[in-house]
Design an enzyme around this catalytic site. Structure first.
Site, PDB file in Angstrom:
ATOM      1  N   ARG A  40      46.859  41.445  40.703  1.00  0.00           N
ATOM      2  CA  ARG A  40      46.011  42.180  41.677  1.00  0.00           C
ATOM      3  C   ARG A  40      44.557  42.177  42.105  1.00  0.00           C
ATOM      4  NH1 ARG A  40      47.028  46.969  41.627  1.00  0.00           N
ATOM      5  NH2 ARG A  40      47.765  47.170  43.447  1.00  0.00           N
ATOM      6  N   TYR A  77      43.656  41.229  45.280  1.00  0.00           N
ATOM      7  CA  TYR A  77      43.984  42.699  46.678  1.00  0.00           C
ATOM      8  C   TYR A  77      42.458  43.176  46.073  1.00  0.00           C
ATOM      9  CZ  TYR A  77      49.140  41.504  46.316  1.00  0.00           C
ATOM     10  OH  TYR A  77      51.076  41.473  46.674  1.00  0.00           O
ATOM     11  N   CYS A  88      39.830  29.618  33.311  1.00  0.00           N
ATOM     12  CA  CYS A  88      38.358  28.640  33.922  1.00  0.00           C
ATOM     13  C   CYS A  88      38.366  29.242  35.452  1.00  0.00           C
ATOM     14  CB  CYS A  88      39.204  27.262  34.187  1.00  0.00           C
ATOM     15  SG  CYS A  88      38.547  26.779  32.045  1.00  0.00           S
ATOM     16  N   GLU A  89      37.790  30.631  35.842  1.00  0.00           N
ATOM     17  CA  GLU A  89      37.644  30.667  37.508  1.00  0.00           C
ATOM     18  C   GLU A  89      36.095  32.108  37.510  1.00  0.00           C
ATOM     19  OE1 GLU A  89      39.566  30.320  40.546  1.00  0.00           O
ATOM     20  OE2 GLU A  89      38.261  32.026  41.045  1.00  0.00           O
ATOM     21  N   TYR A 147      53.874  45.143  39.784  1.00  0.00           N
ATOM     22  CA  TYR A 147      53.142  43.647  40.353  1.00  0.00           C
ATOM     23  C   TYR A 147      52.054  43.451  39.176  1.00  0.00           C
ATOM     24  CZ  TYR A 147      55.099  45.682  43.992  1.00  0.00           C
ATOM     25  OH  TYR A 147      56.098  46.483  45.157  1.00  0.00           O
TER      26      TYR A 147
END
Ligand SMILES: *Cc1c(COP(=O)(O)O)cnc(C)c1O
Length: 463
Positions: A360, A364, A391-392, A421
């Site tokens: 999230r 968002y 890896c981000e 969620y």
């Protein structure tokens, strides 16, 4: 365990970079009851407990990361919604927020109904014994197979989302010798005050049939003509994480306007309206959600006022809270790994999960709180960003938060309000295993959804 302080991190208000935070709180050990599940406490020894069990024991028995869900809180919130709306209305829990068989049983016992929006959610609901007539089936692109299963099972309603679906559901119901109860989902042109990607009732979007241009009225005309369908009402869902009732006010006004047009044109008063879900919860201390009884009172008053004005019998109302029931009841428990202070910026605190268990923040720009839960600390506040192990670089769980400056690898952090969620949107990115959901109640903890194993992953990989 040895604990080392991290002197290089920015600590003082005068050197803080721009971000989403306000001033550091005076006491980092205090847990704001607004964002934590009802039975969460910090014990005299500084360790946090939930349902009477301390988080270190939970981490030891079930491992980290783990979603820890307060069953008493879930039941209390479900009951509060049920009681607030009384017997003249229905509460459908939106299963997409988080669904498991234990949850289905709790809902059944507390007298709630259930929204599903896929064959998988329907299978979960039925396998846990939710009576089919208390299930509503949603979705903008239900497959023929899903519709067939829903009609065969005898779901209480299918929420029709397109002209094609009106015909498809009617056809399948007839084929099966049934008359399916349906609602038509319309878009009323209201954009809820929330993030663009989770606002759903403005017209430029994939859900529903627009009221504008007479499309919704045409959908009603067609549905009323088909023998396979029993049209019981109109459905509107205006968005998510909404705090302000004015969006519902406008939506109710427009839905009732359509009911009046239907009465005038067809001589039929549809018996139900569904105002959807989307009610907000507190993710941080800055959020001020409304109580179910206030929401029920406001919605019921709006609908009866609009119906009186239109000289219509007040229809039965239904609502579909997901987040507002399950969101606050769980927190994610993580273990701290590497800690990286960046001079003049903030300290990056890595945990053993991340965007695979909570998408999230990345999706968002959601805001969360976080606390050190395995001990208390009197160290001064350090501006931190809690990040995952993926890896981000967008793999952020909590963008801006203050944590004690003596935080060390091995400490346990908890991110509250992750009941909705998070597990339901979890992924296997980087082949990370999805965490378990551990339900706690009265001093007992049990796994309701187990942790994934490498075996689970490899079973799908058939080479
Ligand atoms: C997502 C959704 C809900 C639940 O939304 P929350 O924000 O979790 O309350 C209810 N109804 C419909 C149709 C939805 O799509």
């Amino acid at each position: 365990m040895s604990r080392s302080a991290h002197p290089a991190g920015p600590r003082h208000a005068d050197v803080l970079p721009e971000g989403h935070y306000s001033a550091p709180p005076s006491d980092l050990n205090t847990l704001d009851s607004k964002v934590w599940a009802q039975t969460v406490r910090r014990d005299a020894d500084g360790v946090v407990t939930v349902g009477g069990i301390d988080v270190k024991a939970i981490a030891e028995e079930f491992g980290t990361p783990a979603y820890v869900l307060d069953e008493a809180d879930f039941r209390a919130r479900a009951r509060a919604w049920r009681t607030a709306f009384g017997h003249d209305a229905d509460v459908f829990y939106a299963g997409k927020a988080f669904l498991s068989r234990a949850v289905v049983r709790w809902l059944d016992e507390e007298g709630l109904n259930l929204d599903v929006c896929s064959g998988g959610e329907l299978a979960t609901a039925l396998s846990a014994g939710m009576p089919a007539d208390r299930i509503a089936f949603h979705g903008n692109n239900k497959s023929t197979e899903e519709i067939r299963r829903a009609v065969t099972a005898g779901v209480g309603r299918i929420v029709l989302d397109s002209f094609q679906e009106i015909v498809r559901v009617a056809h399948i119901a007839q084929e099966l010798g049934k008359r399916q109860r349906v609602q038509i989902r319309i878009t009323v042109g209201v954009e809820a005050h929330t993030h663009e990607f989770i606002a759903t009732a403005h017209e430029d979007q994939k859900f529903g049939i627009p009221l504008a241009g007479g499309q919704a009225a045409e959908a009603v005309r067609r549905a009323l003509q088909l023998d396979g369908l029993e049209l019981i009402g109109i459905h509107s869902h205006i968005g998510s994480q909404i705090f302000d009732m004015s969006g519902f006010e406008v939506a109710a006004h427009r839905v009732v306007g359509l009911l009046k047009d239907i009465r005038d044109e067809h001589g039929v008063e549809l018996p139900e309206i569904d105002l959807g879900g989307g009610l907000g919860i507190a993710y941080t201390s800055d959020d001020d959600p409304r109580e179910p009884h206030e929401i029920a009172k406001a919605l019921t008053e709006i609908v009866s006022r609009e119906c009186d004005a239109a000289k219509l019998r007040t229809p039965r109302i239904s609502v579909e809270p997901g987040r507002a029931i399950v969101g606050p009841t769980a927190f994610t428990l993580y273990e701290v790994g590497t800690i990286k202070p960046l001079d003049g910026l903030r300290t990056y605190v890595s945990v053993d999960g991340g965007m695979s268990d909570n998408i999230r923040t990345a999706l968002y720009d959601a805001e969360y709180s976080v606390a050190l839960v395995s001990r208390a600390s009197d160290a001064e506040p350090m501006l931190a960003r809690v990040v995952g192990k993926h890896c981000e670089s967008g793999d952020i769980v909590v963008k801006d938060a203050f944590l004690p400056a003596d935080l060390a690898p091995g400490d346990l952090l908890a991110v509250p309000a992750t009941g909705a969620y998070c597990r339901s949107m979890a992924s296997n990115y980087n082949h990370v295993l999805r965490p378990p959901v551990v339900a706690v109640r009265d001093g007992e903890a049990r796994v309701i959804v187990r942790r994934e194993t490498e075996e689970d992953l490899l079973r799908l990989d058939v080479g």
